[in-house]
Design a protein around this motif. Structure first.
Motif, PDB file in Angstrom:
ATOM      1  N   UNK A  66       5.324  -5.128 -13.112  1.00 53.37           N
ATOM      2  CA  UNK A  66       4.539  -4.708 -11.958  1.00 53.37           C
ATOM      3  C   UNK A  66       4.140  -5.952 -11.169  1.00 53.37           C
ATOM      4  N   UNK A  67       4.484  -5.965  -9.887  1.00 53.68           N
ATOM      5  CA  UNK A  67       3.991  -7.002  -8.982  1.00 53.68           C
ATOM      6  C   UNK A  67       2.778  -6.423  -8.254  1.00 53.68           C
ATOM      7  N   UNK A  68       1.708  -7.206  -8.183  1.00 48.90           N
ATOM      8  CA  UNK A  68       0.498  -6.746  -7.506  1.00 48.90           C
ATOM      9  C   UNK A  68       0.043  -7.805  -6.510  1.00 48.90           C
ATOM     10  N   UNK A  69      -0.260  -7.366  -5.284  1.00 55.39           N
ATOM     11  CA  UNK A  69      -0.732  -8.283  -4.252  1.00 55.39           C
ATOM     12  C   UNK A  69      -2.199  -8.620  -4.511  1.00 55.39           C
ATOM     13  N   UNK A  70      -2.474  -9.917  -4.678  1.00 59.86           N
ATOM     14  CA  UNK A  70      -3.836 -10.379  -4.948  1.00 59.86           C
ATOM     15  C   UNK A  70      -4.379 -11.244  -3.806  1.00 59.86           C
ATOM     16  N   UNK A  71      -3.629 -11.316  -2.708  1.00 60.67           N
ATOM     17  CA  UNK A  71      -4.009 -12.142  -1.561  1.00 60.67           C
ATOM     18  C   UNK A  71      -4.625 -11.270  -0.471  1.00 60.67           C
ATOM     19  N   UNK A  75      -3.569  -8.388   4.167  1.00 60.02           N
ATOM     20  CA  UNK A  75      -3.983  -7.141   4.819  1.00 60.02           C
ATOM     21  C   UNK A  75      -3.726  -5.901   4.002  1.00 60.02           C
ATOM     22  N   UNK A  76      -2.941  -4.985   4.569  1.00 60.42           N
ATOM     23  CA  UNK A  76      -2.684  -3.694   3.927  1.00 60.42           C
ATOM     24  C   UNK A  76      -1.964  -3.821   2.587  1.00 60.42           C
ATOM     25  N   UNK A  77      -1.300  -4.951   2.356  1.00 61.34           N
ATOM     26  CA  UNK A  77      -0.605  -5.144   1.088  1.00 61.34           C
ATOM     27  C   UNK A  77      -1.574  -5.468  -0.046  1.00 61.34           C
ATOM     28  N   UNK A  78      -2.779  -5.961   0.294  1.00 58.51           N
ATOM     29  CA  UNK A  78      -3.737  -6.358  -0.736  1.00 58.51           C
ATOM     30  C   UNK A  78      -4.023  -5.183  -1.672  1.00 58.51           C
TER      31      UNK A  78
END
Length: 171
Positions: A66-71, A75-78
């Motif tokens: 699982x890749x998770x956006x932590x930045x 924006x909407x990807x967070x």
């Protein structure tokens, strides 16, 4: 920015070929793809982490992650999660890995609405450096276009930049 830029080209309208030279021995570069503790350090674009990474590195084995956006700056990807599953077909250590790559869910069920990819990665010894050649074959030109439109090329470029950074920290 990397000293060793990635070279990309499309063959037969449905095969994406990526090449890059890493300033690290072939055995080490190969190891970075086979062990979860290494993959967790670099897999995914900038601002994304790998909170889940299960690797059964053998023909017929599965890599589920699982890749998770932590930045927050994304924006909407967070907070977004992107699950993937690789099924290893052939492994010739430290020369080649062939696997089928799928989009999946948290349980490992493949997402049949998204294109799968037949991936062959070659690790070429250049005497202390390694040329990595990735050939990703899609069922059609449309399937390749789908993932390219999602920003896959930029994501892989950032991922391989992170691989280079990890190799520099280790060697």
């Amino acid at each position: 920015m990397s000293r060793n830029a990635m070279v990309s080209r499309v063959e037969n309208e449905r095969v994406l070929v990526l090449e890059r030279v890493f300033d690290a021995p072939r055995d080490l570069v190969f190891q970075m793809f086979k062990e979860s503790e290494h993959l967790k350090r670099w897999w995914g674009p900038k601002g994304w982490e790998l909170p889940v990474c299960h690797v059964d590195f053998r023909p017929g084995g599965v890599w589920h992650y699982c890749m998770k956006c932590v930045d927050k700056n994304q924006g909407d990807f967070y907070g977004m999660e992107s699950w993937g599953k690789g099924v290893y077909k052939e492994i010739v250590e430290p020369e080649k890995i062939i696997y089928t790559d799928y989009f999946s869910d948290a349980e490992g069920n493949t997402n049949d609405t998204m294109p799968s990819t037949e991936v062959m990665m070659e690790f070429i010894d250049l005497g202390g450096k390694t040329k990595l050649v990735s050939r990703s074959e899609y069922v059609s030109a449309e399937a390749l276009k789908t993932v390219m439109d999602m920003g896959m090329l930029e994501g892989i470029t950032q991922t391989w930049d992170r691989l280079e950074e990890s190799l520099n920290e280790i060697k």
